[in-house]
Design an enzyme around this catalytic site. Structure first.
Site, PDB file in Angstrom:
ATOM      1  N   ARG A  61      43.746  22.499  35.819  1.00 54.83           N
ATOM      2  CA  ARG A  61      43.583  23.617  34.887  1.00 54.83           C
ATOM      3  C   ARG A  61      44.104  23.222  33.501  1.00 54.83           C
ATOM      4  O   ARG A  61      43.566  23.651  32.478  1.00 54.83           O
ATOM      5  CB  ARG A  61      44.301  24.871  35.392  1.00 54.83           C
ATOM      6  CG  ARG A  61      45.809  24.728  35.514  1.00 54.83           C
ATOM      7  CD  ARG A  61      46.497  26.065  35.703  1.00 54.83           C
ATOM      8  NE  ARG A  61      47.921  25.917  35.957  1.00 54.83           N
ATOM      9  CZ  ARG A  61      48.809  26.882  35.821  1.00 54.83           C
ATOM     10  NH1 ARG A  61      48.429  28.072  35.412  1.00 54.83           N
ATOM     11  NH2 ARG A  61      50.084  26.678  36.087  1.00 54.83           N
ATOM     12  N   GLU A  94      36.025  40.961  34.238  1.00 53.11           N
ATOM     13  CA  GLU A  94      35.316  39.695  34.476  1.00 53.11           C
ATOM     14  C   GLU A  94      33.802  39.858  34.524  1.00 53.11           C
ATOM     15  O   GLU A  94      33.058  38.971  34.069  1.00 53.11           O
ATOM     16  CB  GLU A  94      35.818  39.062  35.780  1.00 53.11           C
ATOM     17  CG  GLU A  94      37.273  38.616  35.746  1.00 53.11           C
ATOM     18  CD  GLU A  94      38.255  39.728  36.046  1.00 53.11           C
ATOM     19  OE1 GLU A  94      39.477  39.476  36.014  1.00 53.11           O
ATOM     20  OE2 GLU A  94      37.804  40.870  36.321  1.00 53.11           O
ATOM     21  N   HIS A 107      42.679  28.123  39.490  1.00 53.75           N
ATOM     22  CA  HIS A 107      43.465  28.696  40.587  1.00 53.75           C
ATOM     23  C   HIS A 107      42.650  28.851  41.873  1.00 53.75           C
ATOM     24  O   HIS A 107      42.712  29.861  42.565  1.00 53.75           O
ATOM     25  CB  HIS A 107      44.052  30.054  40.183  1.00 53.75           C
ATOM     26  CG  HIS A 107      45.059  29.959  39.075  1.00 53.75           C
ATOM     27  ND1 HIS A 107      44.727  29.555  37.800  1.00 53.75           N
ATOM     28  CD2 HIS A 107      46.394  30.209  39.065  1.00 53.75           C
ATOM     29  CE1 HIS A 107      45.813  29.562  37.030  1.00 53.75           C
ATOM     30  NE2 HIS A 107      46.837  29.947  37.776  1.00 53.75           N
ATOM     31  N   ARG A 152      45.714  24.905  40.362  1.00 55.55           N
ATOM     32  CA  ARG A 152      47.004  25.221  39.754  1.00 55.55           C
ATOM     33  C   ARG A 152      48.039  24.124  40.037  1.00 55.55           C
ATOM     34  O   ARG A 152      48.922  23.865  39.225  1.00 55.55           O
ATOM     35  CB  ARG A 152      47.509  26.555  40.327  1.00 55.55           C
ATOM     36  CG  ARG A 152      48.876  26.981  39.851  1.00 55.55           C
ATOM     37  CD  ARG A 152      49.311  28.231  40.607  1.00 55.55           C
ATOM     38  NE  ARG A 152      50.523  28.832  40.073  1.00 55.55           N
ATOM     39  CZ  ARG A 152      51.121  29.884  40.608  1.00 55.55           C
ATOM     40  NH1 ARG A 152      50.610  30.458  41.681  1.00 55.55           N
ATOM     41  NH2 ARG A 152      52.222  30.372  40.066  1.00 55.55           N
ATOM     42  N   PHE A 195      38.049  35.744  40.905  1.00 51.00           N
ATOM     43  CA  PHE A 195      37.370  36.732  40.074  1.00 51.00           C
ATOM     44  C   PHE A 195      36.028  36.216  39.565  1.00 51.00           C
ATOM     45  O   PHE A 195      35.075  36.985  39.445  1.00 51.00           O
ATOM     46  CB  PHE A 195      38.259  37.130  38.898  1.00 51.00           C
ATOM     47  CG  PHE A 195      39.638  37.562  39.311  1.00 51.00           C
ATOM     48  CD1 PHE A 195      39.827  38.346  40.437  1.00 51.00           C
ATOM     49  CD2 PHE A 195      40.752  37.171  38.584  1.00 51.00           C
ATOM     50  CE1 PHE A 195      41.103  38.748  40.831  1.00 51.00           C
ATOM     51  CE2 PHE A 195      42.026  37.568  38.966  1.00 51.00           C
ATOM     52  CZ  PHE A 195      42.206  38.358  40.098  1.00 51.00           C
ATOM     53  N   ASP A 250      50.894  33.394  45.085  1.00 50.37           N
ATOM     54  CA  ASP A 250      50.061  34.550  44.743  1.00 50.37           C
ATOM     55  C   ASP A 250      49.432  35.178  45.986  1.00 50.37           C
ATOM     56  O   ASP A 250      48.986  36.328  45.936  1.00 50.37           O
ATOM     57  CB  ASP A 250      48.954  34.147  43.758  1.00 50.37           C
ATOM     58  CG  ASP A 250      49.501  33.922  42.360  1.00 50.37           C
ATOM     59  OD1 ASP A 250      50.709  34.124  42.164  1.00 50.37           O
ATOM     60  OD2 ASP A 250      48.726  33.542  41.473  1.00 50.37           O
TER      61      ASP A 250
END
Length: 330
Positions: A14, A62, A113, A171, A87, A121
């Site tokens: 990322r 999004e 991610h 990530r 998303f 998460d």
């Protein structure tokens, strides 16, 4: 070529995404970056600092972002729509399909991610289904780079490609195994990282370095594994996969994604028709992830080097036993 070093520098792809967007932004005013209130996490914030007029924060919307990206592409801009994989592929699937895929617009989707390495998460944000979803959209290119060098090269290739591209980033910092001075990225072309005659391990994304480490462990048991990096899952490098299948006679796929619909499924779709052989798919089984550190989760689900090593060894051992008739009950 690529090498694995124990002291290799580790960089999250990322971060690579954000950095190369700045480089491309300096080269072309057509490039526009969109984000959905996640610029700090997706690393597009670095682009925003340099080119504030070409960075659009769409807020936590999004689906709208994908529509805006489609509109920009229709005017000749080259938009990179950025958000978490969950998303981008999940929440906004309809807009990606109908507003970007159907008209085959020149939109690049930067999905960060991805996979269980999102870690703490938890399951809601650990997207292990995105490759499967994007594979179903006609004309969608899917790229899942393995390290910093490949990630930057893939973004450049996506920019130069005319059509929709789904780029998958992670990530977790991963080892840099490619040499930036010699590495060449080509959409749809896999990379042979290690030759071998006993079994082929085909990996993608962060699992590439883990697969290479597993191959070193297998060598200690006199199992000579061929390792292939498939950074482009669609279009798949069919020629390379078929050649490897004929060469070793058995194959293992490794991905930080569900074994349903991802790299393993794409390869099995090909082999079942043209070169039927035994295939072991290593990835997330038919389960959701859970909260925990990225390394803890990779270990628990058998996606670290040791887990891959154990599964490949058992697969090869059983295959050889079946081939020699040692498992036949008399």
């Amino acid at each position: 070529m690529s090498v694995v070093m124990k002291d290799a520098i580790k960089i999250a792809t990322r971060d690579s995404y954000g950095n190369v967007l700045v480089e491309l932004g300096k080269e072309s005013e057509k490039l526009v970056v969109l984000d959905s209130d996640l610029a700090a996490a997706t690393k597009t914030g670095v682009f925003k600092k340099v080119f504030p007029d070409r960075h659009i924060d769409c807020g936590i919307a999004e689906c709208n972002m994908m529509g805006i990206a489609a509109g920009l592409a229709a005017t000749g801009k080259i938009p990179f729509a950025s958000t978490f994989a969950m998303f981008a592929a999940g929440r906004a699937f309809e807009q990606v399909r109908n507003s970007i895929g159907y008209p085959h617009l020149n939109v690049k989707i930067g999905a960060t991610h991805a996979g269980i390495s999102v870690g703490e998460d938890g399951a809601t944000h650990q997207c292990n289904e995105d490759i499967a979803l994007m594979r179903t959209i006609p004309g969608m290119v899917i790229i899942n780079p393995c390290d910093d060098v490949e990630a930057k090269a893939s973004v450049r290739a996506a920019y130069e490609y005319d059509g929709p591209v789904y780029l998958r980033f992670g990530r977790l910092p991963v080892p840099v195994i490619n040499d930036a001075t010699t590495y060449e990225f080509k959409i749809g072309k896999g990379v042979v990282l290690k030759e071998g005659k006993d079994v082929t391990i085909v990996a993608t994304g962060l699992e590439v370095s883990e697969a290479l480490a597993a191959a070193e462990m297998l060598a200690q048991d006199k199992i000579d594994a061929k390792v292939i990096n498939i950074h482009t899952i669609k279009p798949l490098d069919e020629e390379l996969i078929l050649f490897a299948a004929k060469e070793t006679g058995k194959m293992v796929t490794v991905e930080e994604h569900s074994i349903i619909g991802g790299l393993g499924s794409a390869i099995c779709d090909l082999l079942s028709v043209q070169e039927p052989i035994s295939v072991l798919k290593i990835g997330m089984e038919d389960v959701f992830g859970e909260s925990g550190t990225a390394l803890q989760l990779l270990k628990k689900y058998g996606l670290d080097a040791e887990g891959i090593y154990k599964k490949v060894k058992a697969f090869v051992t059983k295959y050889n036993a079946d081939a020699t008739g040692e498992n036949v009950v008399k």
